[in-house]
Structure formats: structure tokens, C-alpha cells
Design a protein around this motif. Structure first.
Motif, PDB file in Angstrom:
ATOM      1  N   THR A 151       2.111  -6.295  26.457  1.00 18.46           N
ATOM      2  CA  THR A 151       2.658  -7.045  25.362  1.00 18.46           C
ATOM      3  C   THR A 151       1.298  -7.802  24.605  1.00 18.46           C
ATOM      4  OG1 THR A 151       4.429  -7.803  26.440  1.00 18.46           O
ATOM      5  CG2 THR A 151       4.118  -8.802  24.578  1.00 18.46           C
ATOM      6  N   ARG A 152       0.086  -7.958  25.183  1.00 21.85           N
ATOM      7  CA  ARG A 152      -0.866  -8.510  24.286  1.00 21.85           C
ATOM      8  C   ARG A 152      -1.379  -7.615  23.276  1.00 21.85           C
ATOM      9  NH1 ARG A 152      -3.346 -10.389  30.156  1.00 21.85           N
ATOM     10  NH2 ARG A 152      -1.751 -11.637  30.772  1.00 21.85           N
ATOM     11  N   GLY A 153      -2.488  -8.036  22.601  1.00 22.60           N
ATOM     12  CA  GLY A 153      -3.294  -7.518  21.801  1.00 22.60           C
ATOM     13  C   GLY A 153      -3.667  -6.088  21.909  1.00 22.60           C
ATOM     14  N   ARG A 154      -3.615  -5.109  21.222  1.00 21.75           N
ATOM     15  CA  ARG A 154      -4.095  -3.676  21.688  1.00 21.75           C
ATOM     16  C   ARG A 154      -5.720  -3.392  21.742  1.00 21.75           C
ATOM     17  NH1 ARG A 154       0.501  -0.033  21.112  1.00 21.75           N
ATOM     18  NH2 ARG A 154       2.293  -1.520  20.786  1.00 21.75           N
ATOM     19  N   GLY A 155      -6.077  -2.192  22.287  1.00 26.10           N
ATOM     20  CA  GLY A 155      -7.536  -2.034  22.425  1.00 26.10           C
ATOM     21  C   GLY A 155      -8.194  -2.074  23.554  1.00 26.10           C
TER      22      GLY A 155
END
Length: 519
Positions: A487-491
Motif C-alpha cells: 500500500t506504501r509509496g511505489r518504487g
């Protein structure tokens, strides 16, 4: 994850490592045995095809169909297995897989003609689909977060052991008469299938599946066996109840199963039609890693190893089969190494190192085979380089991509979606395996065998990019934490751990909502 949904600190934070549970390990080893039979079937066919082609007098197209049809049927089997394991449980699905294998092996061992041989191969293929989907899922659901990498990679290790046994079987049974040799190679797999079908019944059911069915008392007893302490069992039990949608403080032995506890339309809707952003990312990650496992061309090497070595300049059936045994030894040895590194180094780092090595090895193999194809006489240096590049490719592939594909995809899905999510991943895996198996001979004729491996090297570059940007690290995370991780920031590598604040806040909201619903 702790009692109230807050992530548990890592073992290092406590200063004492988590003990290894021998009972959980034993359960995972028995469940993984089904993969030995599948690996054997794959490995033995590479040598058996030499004899089958000669005795049944069939062409390259029929050989390709025989090689690849297993995976088409495995695709069907894996999709059936997802729903089946949600209905009858993980354990009985493994039993069913063994029985299907048994029937397939008997048909192939008897095979008076090509049609019966193909029917046996198709039946075994359905068993393969069941086995590939269920063994890693069962292992992931039994294991603790700290040993899950090791235990969930056991099925892949067993596949490699099976492939090696298949190659050894080729070498020894190949000395028998033409009519008897290949039939014994294929039919002997019926014996371990028969033994496993009975042995698996002695194993416990997956505690997560039992919780999902509302059988909380049984699940708690099994968790007490597969955990090292009462405290660890209680923590895992509370987390699983919460993830399944029950009150984490519920102490009843049996509760009414929640809606969709047997899969069905609700699961497919959540997976494919209206997935949450985290589930969509998880599904893309699982499909991608299964796609690339075979798109990099491993099946071309494992299944057509004798042909590659023949192109490189090795003559004689015995020498070809011996060189192919080297493939099995390399694959098994490096997957064994990987099983011990997964929980220490982590999935992501190992995957990127593995893919980098694969790119270099495939480029070298493409170059050396191109050189041997374009000269009249034998080039000793190109022959040696081809063999070294083949073994190097398998070493790098086996230390990362091979085991991590199964570990990663079996651990990232939420409980309700795990079996059928994994089934989709396995279906993609088998489809790619079938495409490579059934087109490699034609592809190598169209663009040369060297050109085919240059193409696989190009695909490996794309795989590295995909792994780097879309696969976060899952080492040490509990199965119940996975959705929050996605769910956290992509990358990829830039995904940061915010100290559990986000998870804690989210769980507090869920607890408040749950309290409102129950009051």
C-alpha cells in the motif's frame, strides 16, 4: 506483527534469533515431495524424447507437443487447484495431486503408442498444476515469517532434485532396450506418487485455512505445534484471526465461517474485477515474476540441454546425457545455497543479483553457439565456453529467480485471495513454460540457436527492470503485513519503512470499525 497489529520487531532488535521449528520444517518437506515427482517428470522427458522419437518414429512437431502439453494441462490444473484447495483444504489438495500424478505415470509407463503417451502426459500435467500451486502455499501458511523463505523455497529445491534424478534415470535406463528403457523412465514415477498420497494424510492442515473455515480450535492446536513457544503461537493466532475478519479476542473453538470462505465469485471480483490498489499491485507483481521465470529461457536449457550440447559439438548419447546431468547438479546445488540465503540476504537483493548474472551468461551462450554454428570444424574454445555459460546461467538462475518466484508469490497475497491469486500466477508460469517448450526448436531454426539465446538475454534485461521497480522486500514480514507493504509509496528499493506508524494507525481504524459493527 504483534498482538494489536503493530509489526513485531525483528529478531535482531530483541538480540536473540528465533529458533527453527523442526515440526514445521518436516511438514513443509513432506508437502514439497510432490515437487520431486514433477521435477523428475520434466528432467526425464529431456532424455526420454531421444528414445521416444526413435521408437515411435515421430517428428520435431510431435516432440515439441509432447514436451509442452504438460504445461498447457498444468495451467488448467493450477486454476482448478485454487478453488479446490479453498473447498477441501491444502492437505487434501496435495493428496489429490499425488493421485492424478500416479494415473499419469502409469499411462506413460504403459504407452503402446503416441496417443496413450500424450494422454498420460496430459493427466500428469493436471497433477503438476495442482502441485505447483499448493506446495508453496501450504509451506508459506505453516512457516513463521523468519523461516518462510527457507521453507517456501523447498518445493523449488525438490523440483531440481527431481530434475537431477530424471537425468540420472535417463543415463541408466537408456542402456536398456529401446522399447523398455523410456517406458521405465516415465512409469517409475508412479511409486513415489503412491507413497506420498498416503503419507500426506498424516500431516496437519494449514492453520490459516482452518481459521478461514471458522475451525479456530483446530488451528490453535496446530499453531502450538509449528511455533516454538505458547507466546509465538498466540501472536500468530491473533494476527490470523484478525486478517480473516474475526474478532482477535474470540476464544470459541468453532465460529460461523465468513461469507466467501470457500472462494468463488467474491474472490475473483476482489482479484480481477474490482481490486484494491494494493491487491492490483500484488497481482501485477505475482504475474510478472511468474512470467519472467520462464521468459528468460530456462526451459530451453533444462528440456533441450542435449540438443544445445550437440550443437556446441558434443557427440554420442552417453556424453550428451552425462553433460545434461551436470545441468541437474548445478541447478540443485545453487537452489540449495539459495534456500539458506533467502531469509538472510532477502528476496529483492538476491533476485537482482541473479538476473544480472543471467543476462551475462545468456549473452555469452548466444555468442559461443553462434560461433560454433558458423564454422565447419569444431571450435574447442567455443564448446568449452558454451558449457561454462550454460552452467553459469543455471547457477545464477537457481540462486535467485527460480526459488524466489515461488516464495514471493505464495507470501504476498492476503489470506482470502492467496490460493486463487497463486493459481493465476502458476497458470501464467505454465503458459510461459509451454510457449518456450513448444517453440524453442522452431525458434532456433528460424533465428538460429545463438539468436534465440540473445533474445532471452534481452528479455532478462526487461525482467531486471521489472524486479527493481515493482518488487518491494518481503523478508521478515508476516503474511498479515503484506498488503500494507504494497500500500506504501511505489518504487521498489525506495519503499521506506515508516516505523510501523502507518500500520498501527490503519489497524486502529479497522479495530474501531470492527467494534462498531459488533456493537
Amino acid at each position: 506483527m504483534g498482538m494489536h497489529g503493530v509489526p513485531m520487531e525483528s529478531d535482531d532488535d530483541h538480540g536473540e534469533p528465533q529458533k527453527f521449528n523442526k515440526y514445521a520444517c518436516g511438514c513443509c518437506i513432506v508437502a514439497s515431495m510432490i515437487s520431486i515427482i514433477f521435477g523428475y517428470d520434466t528432467g526425464v522427458m529431456s532424455g526420454a524424447m531421444i528414445f521416444i522419437k526413435e521408437e515411435l518414429n515421430i517428428g520435431d512437431v510431435k516432440v515439441e507437443v509432447l514436451a509442452g502439453i504438460l504445461n498447457i494441462c498444468a495451467l488448467v490444473g493450477s486454476l482448478m487447484a485454487g478453488r479446490t484447495s479453498d473447498y477441501i483444504g491444502r492437505r487434501y489438495t496435495i493428496t489429490l495431486s499425488s493421485v492424478i500424478f500416479l494415473v499419469g505415470a502409469v499411462l506413460m509407463g504403459w504407452a503402446p503408442n503416441y496417443a496413450v503417451l500424450l494422454a498420460g502426459r496430459c493427466t500428469a500435467g493436471i497433477g503438476v498444476g495442482f502441485a505447483l500451486m499448493i506446495a508453496p502455499v501450504y509451506s508459506a501458511e505453516i512457516a513463521s515469517s523468519k523461516s518462510r523463505g527457507f521453507l517456501t523455497s523447498l518445493p523449488e529445491l525438490c523440483i531440481s532434485i527431481g530434475i537431477l534424478l530424471g537425468y540420472v534415470s535417463n543415463y541408466f535406463f537408456g542402456k536398456l532396450t529401446l522399447k523398455l528403457g523410456w517406458r521405465l523412465m516415465l512409469g517409475i514415477a508412479a511409486i513415489p506418487s503412491f507413497v506420498l498420497a498416503f503419507g500426506i494424510v498424516k500431516m496437519p492442515e494449514s492453520p490459516r485455512w482452518l481459521v478461514w473455515q471458522g475451525r479456530l480450535g483446530e488451528a490453535k492446536k496446530i499453531l502450538q505445534q509449528v511455533c516454538n513457544s505458547e507466546e509465538e503461537a498466540e501472536k500468530r493466532f491473533r494476527d490470523i484471526k484478525k486478517a480473516a475478519g474475526y474478532d482477535e479476542n474470540c476464544e470459541a473453538d468453532f465460529v460461523e465461517p465468513l461469507k466467501n470462505s470457500n472462494g468463488g465469485q467474491g474472490v475473483w471480483k476482489e482479484l480481477l474485477l474490482r481490486p484494491r490498489p494494493a491487491v492490483r499491485w500484488i497481482l501485477i507483481a505475482a504475474i510478472g515474476i511468474h512470467f519472467f521465470e520462464h521468459a528468460v529461457g530456462v526451459e530451453a536449457v533444462v528440456l533441450y540441454g542435449p540438443r544445445i550440447f550437440k550443437k556446441a559439438g558434443i557427440k554420442g548419447k552417453d556424453k550428451l546425457l552425462l553433460a545434461t546431468i551436470g545441468i541437474g547438479v548445478t541447478k540443485t546445488l545453487f537452489i540449495l545455497v539459495a534456500t539458506f540465503l533467502l531469509d538472510k540476504v532477502g528476496r529483492r537483493k538476491l533476485l537482482l543479483i541473479s538476473t544480472s548474472g543471467v543476462i551475462v551468461a545468456l549473452t555469452t551462450l548466444g555468442f559461443s553457439l553462434t560461433m560454433t554454428e558458423n564454422v565447419e570444424h569444431q571450435l574447442l574454445w567455443a564448446l568449452i565456453l558454451s558449457i561454462v555459460a550454460t552452467y553459469t546461467f543455471l547457477a545464477f538462475f537457481s540462486i535467485g529467480i527460480a526459488p524466489i518466484t515461488w516464495v514471493y508469490s505464495s507470501e504476498i497475497f492476503p489470506l482470502k485471495l492467496r490460493a486463487q491469486g497463486m493459481a493465476i500466477g502458476v497458470a501464467v508460469n505454465r503458459l510461459m513454460n509451454a510457449i518456450i517448450s513448444m517453440t524453442f526448436l522452431s525458434l532456433s531454426k528460424a533465428i538460429t540457436i545463438g539468436g534465440a539465446f540473445f533474445m532471452f538475454a534481452g528479455i532478462s534485461v526487461m525482467a531486471w527492470w521489472f524486479f527493481y521497480f515493482l518488487l518491494p522486500e518481503t523478508k521478515g514480514k508476516s503474511l498479515e503485513e503484506m498488503e500494507t507493504l504494497f500500500t506504501r509509496g511505489r518504487g521498489g528499493g525506495r519503499i521506506k519503512n515508516n516505523g510501523g506508524v502507518e500500520i498501527q494507525q490503519r489497524n486502529e481504524v479497522q479495530m474501531r470499525n470492527h467494534g462498531d459493527n459488533t456493537s
